[in-house]
Write a protein that holds these residues in place. Structure first.
Motif, PDB file in Angstrom:
ATOM      1  N   ARG A  41     -11.390   8.062  13.087  1.00  0.00           N
ATOM      2  CA  ARG A  41     -10.621   6.902  12.606  1.00  0.00           C
ATOM      3  C   ARG A  41      -9.706   7.356  11.474  1.00  0.00           C
ATOM      4  O   ARG A  41     -10.163   7.971  10.517  1.00  0.00           O
ATOM      5  CB  ARG A  41     -11.601   5.837  12.101  1.00  0.00           C
ATOM      6  CG  ARG A  41     -10.965   4.496  11.779  1.00  0.00           C
ATOM      7  CD  ARG A  41     -12.009   3.538  11.256  1.00  0.00           C
ATOM      8  NE  ARG A  41     -12.452   3.894   9.918  1.00  0.00           N
ATOM      9  CZ  ARG A  41     -11.847   3.502   8.784  1.00  0.00           C
ATOM     10  NH1 ARG A  41     -10.802   2.710   8.832  1.00  0.00           N
ATOM     11  NH2 ARG A  41     -12.299   3.895   7.605  1.00  0.00           N
TER      12      ARG A  41
ATOM     13  N   THR B  26      -1.744   4.050  11.044  1.00  0.00           N
ATOM     14  CA  THR B  26      -3.202   4.070  11.194  1.00  0.00           C
ATOM     15  C   THR B  26      -3.514   4.259  12.674  1.00  0.00           C
ATOM     16  O   THR B  26      -2.737   3.831  13.535  1.00  0.00           O
ATOM     17  CB  THR B  26      -3.850   2.764  10.688  1.00  0.00           C
ATOM     18  OG1 THR B  26      -3.460   1.682  11.551  1.00  0.00           O
ATOM     19  CG2 THR B  26      -3.447   2.451   9.257  1.00  0.00           C
TER      20      THR B  26
ATOM     21  N   GLN C  84      -9.736   0.085   1.178  1.00  0.00           N
ATOM     22  CA  GLN C  84     -10.876   0.839   1.704  1.00  0.00           C
ATOM     23  C   GLN C  84     -10.688   1.209   3.175  1.00  0.00           C
ATOM     24  O   GLN C  84     -10.955   2.348   3.569  1.00  0.00           O
ATOM     25  CB  GLN C  84     -12.123  -0.028   1.544  1.00  0.00           C
ATOM     26  CG  GLN C  84     -13.402   0.756   1.561  1.00  0.00           C
ATOM     27  CD  GLN C  84     -14.584  -0.166   1.389  1.00  0.00           C
ATOM     28  OE1 GLN C  84     -14.532  -1.368   1.706  1.00  0.00           O
ATOM     29  NE2 GLN C  84     -15.667   0.363   0.874  1.00  0.00           N
ATOM     30  N   ILE C  85     -10.223   0.274   3.980  1.00  0.00           N
ATOM     31  CA  ILE C  85     -10.056   0.546   5.407  1.00  0.00           C
ATOM     32  C   ILE C  85      -9.010   1.640   5.610  1.00  0.00           C
ATOM     33  O   ILE C  85      -9.204   2.558   6.409  1.00  0.00           O
ATOM     34  CB  ILE C  85      -9.710  -0.749   6.181  1.00  0.00           C
ATOM     35  CG1 ILE C  85     -10.974  -1.605   6.267  1.00  0.00           C
ATOM     36  CG2 ILE C  85      -9.176  -0.448   7.586  1.00  0.00           C
ATOM     37  CD1 ILE C  85     -10.779  -2.985   6.793  1.00  0.00           C
ATOM     38  N   LEU C  86      -7.938   1.588   4.860  1.00  0.00           N
ATOM     39  CA  LEU C  86      -6.905   2.626   4.963  1.00  0.00           C
ATOM     40  C   LEU C  86      -7.389   3.968   4.406  1.00  0.00           C
ATOM     41  O   LEU C  86      -6.881   5.015   4.770  1.00  0.00           O
ATOM     42  CB  LEU C  86      -5.638   2.167   4.229  1.00  0.00           C
ATOM     43  CG  LEU C  86      -4.429   3.083   4.334  1.00  0.00           C
ATOM     44  CD1 LEU C  86      -3.995   3.256   5.799  1.00  0.00           C
ATOM     45  CD2 LEU C  86      -3.267   2.551   3.522  1.00  0.00           C
ATOM     46  N   GLY C  87      -8.417   3.911   3.537  1.00  0.00           N
ATOM     47  CA  GLY C  87      -8.953   5.142   2.951  1.00  0.00           C
ATOM     48  C   GLY C  87      -8.350   5.456   1.591  1.00  0.00           C
ATOM     49  O   GLY C  87      -8.680   6.473   0.978  1.00  0.00           O
ATOM     50  N   LEU C  88      -7.452   4.588   1.104  1.00  0.00           N
ATOM     51  CA  LEU C  88      -6.783   4.842  -0.186  1.00  0.00           C
ATOM     52  C   LEU C  88      -7.753   4.812  -1.363  1.00  0.00           C
ATOM     53  O   LEU C  88      -7.469   5.392  -2.411  1.00  0.00           O
ATOM     54  CB  LEU C  88      -5.675   3.812  -0.423  1.00  0.00           C
ATOM     55  CG  LEU C  88      -4.258   4.175  -0.014  1.00  0.00           C
ATOM     56  CD1 LEU C  88      -3.288   3.093  -0.431  1.00  0.00           C
ATOM     57  CD2 LEU C  88      -3.832   5.513  -0.621  1.00  0.00           C
TER      58      LEU C  88
ATOM     59  N   LEU D 219       0.849  -1.197   0.000  1.00  0.00           N
ATOM     60  CA  LEU D 219       0.000   0.000   0.000  1.00  0.00           C
ATOM     61  C   LEU D 219       0.885   1.247   0.000  1.00  0.00           C
ATOM     62  O   LEU D 219       0.581   2.244  -0.653  1.00  0.00           O
ATOM     63  CB  LEU D 219      -0.906   0.007   1.232  1.00  0.00           C
ATOM     64  CG  LEU D 219      -1.929  -1.118   1.310  1.00  0.00           C
ATOM     65  CD1 LEU D 219      -2.554  -1.154   2.704  1.00  0.00           C
ATOM     66  CD2 LEU D 219      -3.019  -0.944   0.255  1.00  0.00           C
TER      67      LEU D 219
ATOM     68  N   VAL E 284      -8.791  -3.884   1.998  1.00  0.00           N
ATOM     69  CA  VAL E 284      -7.559  -3.354   2.589  1.00  0.00           C
ATOM     70  C   VAL E 284      -7.343  -1.888   2.161  1.00  0.00           C
ATOM     71  O   VAL E 284      -7.015  -1.029   2.973  1.00  0.00           O
ATOM     72  CB  VAL E 284      -6.344  -4.233   2.185  1.00  0.00           C
ATOM     73  CG1 VAL E 284      -5.051  -3.674   2.742  1.00  0.00           C
ATOM     74  CG2 VAL E 284      -6.531  -5.669   2.670  1.00  0.00           C
TER      75      VAL E 284
ATOM     76  N   GLY F  12      -7.782   5.506   9.096  1.00  0.00           N
ATOM     77  CA  GLY F  12      -7.354   4.338   8.328  1.00  0.00           C
ATOM     78  C   GLY F  12      -7.141   3.062   9.124  1.00  0.00           C
ATOM     79  O   GLY F  12      -6.682   2.063   8.582  1.00  0.00           O
ATOM     80  N   HIS F  13      -7.444   3.109  10.423  1.00  0.00           N
ATOM     81  CA  HIS F  13      -7.254   1.920  11.255  1.00  0.00           C
ATOM     82  C   HIS F  13      -8.450   0.973  11.091  1.00  0.00           C
ATOM     83  O   HIS F  13      -9.521   1.380  10.654  1.00  0.00           O
ATOM     84  CB  HIS F  13      -7.109   2.342  12.721  1.00  0.00           C
ATOM     85  CG  HIS F  13      -6.553   1.252  13.585  1.00  0.00           C
ATOM     86  ND1 HIS F  13      -5.214   0.944  13.582  1.00  0.00           N
ATOM     87  CD2 HIS F  13      -7.142   0.378  14.431  1.00  0.00           C
ATOM     88  CE1 HIS F  13      -5.018  -0.073  14.414  1.00  0.00           C
ATOM     89  NE2 HIS F  13      -6.179  -0.434  14.927  1.00  0.00           N
TER      90      HIS F  13
ATOM     91  N   PHE G 169       3.246   4.848   6.498  1.00  0.00           N
ATOM     92  CA  PHE G 169       2.059   5.516   7.055  1.00  0.00           C
ATOM     93  C   PHE G 169       1.722   4.895   8.405  1.00  0.00           C
ATOM     94  O   PHE G 169       2.314   3.876   8.801  1.00  0.00           O
ATOM     95  CB  PHE G 169       0.869   5.397   6.095  1.00  0.00           C
ATOM     96  CG  PHE G 169       0.465   3.986   5.777  1.00  0.00           C
ATOM     97  CD1 PHE G 169      -0.430   3.302   6.574  1.00  0.00           C
ATOM     98  CD2 PHE G 169       0.992   3.328   4.671  1.00  0.00           C
ATOM     99  CE1 PHE G 169      -0.781   1.989   6.291  1.00  0.00           C
ATOM    100  CE2 PHE G 169       0.644   2.021   4.377  1.00  0.00           C
ATOM    101  CZ  PHE G 169      -0.253   1.346   5.187  1.00  0.00           C
TER     102      PHE G 169
ATOM    103  N   GLY H 106     -12.393   7.640   6.812  1.00  0.00           N
ATOM    104  CA  GLY H 106     -11.118   8.091   7.379  1.00  0.00           C
ATOM    105  C   GLY H 106      -9.969   7.801   6.434  1.00  0.00           C
ATOM    106  O   GLY H 106     -10.139   7.121   5.420  1.00  0.00           O
ATOM    107  N   LEU H 107      -8.789   8.318   6.775  1.00  0.00           N
ATOM    108  CA  LEU H 107      -7.603   8.134   5.939  1.00  0.00           C
ATOM    109  C   LEU H 107      -6.372   8.008   6.844  1.00  0.00           C
ATOM    110  O   LEU H 107      -6.231   8.764   7.801  1.00  0.00           O
ATOM    111  CB  LEU H 107      -7.464   9.341   5.004  1.00  0.00           C
ATOM    112  CG  LEU H 107      -6.322   9.335   3.983  1.00  0.00           C
ATOM    113  CD1 LEU H 107      -6.504   8.196   2.974  1.00  0.00           C
ATOM    114  CD2 LEU H 107      -6.277  10.659   3.223  1.00  0.00           C
ATOM    115  N   GLY H 108      -5.502   7.058   6.533  1.00  0.00           N
ATOM    116  CA  GLY H 108      -4.294   6.827   7.327  1.00  0.00           C
ATOM    117  C   GLY H 108      -3.425   8.071   7.449  1.00  0.00           C
ATOM    118  O   GLY H 108      -3.429   8.946   6.575  1.00  0.00           O
TER     119      GLY H 108
END
Lengths: 111, 191
Positions: free
Chosen positions: B72, B55, A90-94, A59, A88, B74-75, B53, B95-97
């Motif tokens: 949140r 999270t 999506q959760i990070l927001g990428l 990532l 994966v 990115g966690h 990065f 959210g974003l890491g």
């Protein structure tokens, strides 16, 4: 184990990824993207259909090119991600920063 | 709060100590979750390598109002069990890491979420080491099994739930396998 195959088209290049991307091989992905950039392609597509796993190192590679793509005005898109791999991102927001589509056709249309 | 740094080994350990320093400094001002995450992003953006990065989830627990405000970055999402419905699920939040966008553009990706708890509710925070624990068939423990495990052990105390989930993960990966990654698991049970 990660395999990367470059497929050159008239006006874009596709990097076909298969296997897993982790800390031990993420450098291969980094080199492949760098090479695609050096080739002066305006559009770079990532075919992730056969990608089974991506770790934070993988990532991190995509993340590190976000500004470069923007600066050089390069259309970069991923397609064909399995639901687990997509989750994966999506959760990070990428997924909010990268273009991610279902098929190659859709990925080309977004440019 | 809970956080996780990308990568493994020396560089990850180094980034983690920088992260802890930043977080400990920021909490001195008792910031709200959105302000905390935005400031943490700016500070960490100046010290993380471009392909690294972090999270995190930052929560403020108000025991008078029985509420939690959180952001949140990115966690892994919060796993929450409601005592009234006896149902466990992941709380959806955007959210974003940290360290992914290294300018003010990051701010619009930070959101405030709020939840109210009742007696018998359980909140679980965890890192992806739990989710990505693999068995011999290279199958991941995954989000579904974690959710089912929480529902199964919900009648126990917080400490017993934590222990039982850990046992479930180790039983799943099997005796021949080692955990690939480190993991953290935090269980809060509300009275």
């Amino acid at each position: 184990m990660l395999a990367i195959k470059e497929v050159f088209h008239a006006d874009y290049v596709t990097l076909q990824l298969s296997g897993e991307i982790d800390a031990s091989n993420s450098v291969l992905l980094d080199e492949a993207i760098k090479q695609a950039l050096n080739g002066n392609h305006e559009r770079i597509l990532i075919d992730a259909t056969a990608l089974t796993y991506i770790s934070s190192a993988g990532l991190g590679v995509f993340m590190s090119y976000l500004e470069v793509f923007e600066e050089k005005n390069i259309h970069f898109a991923l397609y064909g991600l399995t639901p687990t791999v997509f989750q994966v991102f999506q959760i990070l927001g990428l997924d909010q920063l990268l273009t991610i589509t279902g098929s190659a056709e859709e990925a080309l249309q977004t440019s | 709060m809970m956080g996780d740094v990308s990568g493994k080994g020396t560089s990850a350990a180094f980034n983690m100590s920088q992260m802890k320093g930043v977080f400990h400094s920021l909490v001195l001002d008792h910031p709200q979750p959105v302000a905390f995450i935005r400031k943490a992003n700016l500070a960490l953006s100046k010290c993380l390598e471009r392909n690294h990065f972090i999270t995190a989830i930052y929560m403020l627990v108000n025991t008078n109002e029985k509420s939690i405000r959180y952001s949140r970055a990115g966690h892994c999402p919060i796993l929450y069990y409601r005592g009234t419905t006896e149902h466990a699920d992941y709380l959806a939040s955007e959210g974003l890491g940290l360290g992914i966008l290294r300018n003010d553009g990051y701010d619009r990706y930070v959101h405030l979420n709020e939840l109210h708890w009742s007696s018998g509710d359980i909140l679980v925070l965890f890192t992806d080491g739990i989710i990505e624990a693999k068995n011999e068939q290279q199958e991941e423990f995954g989000y579904m099994r974690l959710k089912e495990a929480l529902a199964l052990h919900a009648g126990k105390s917080a400490q017993e739930i934590q222990e039982s989930i850990k046992q479930d993960v180790y039983r799943f990966i099997g005796k021949q396998q080692y955990m690939d990654d480190d993991y953290t698991l935090l269980v809060l049970k509300f009275n």
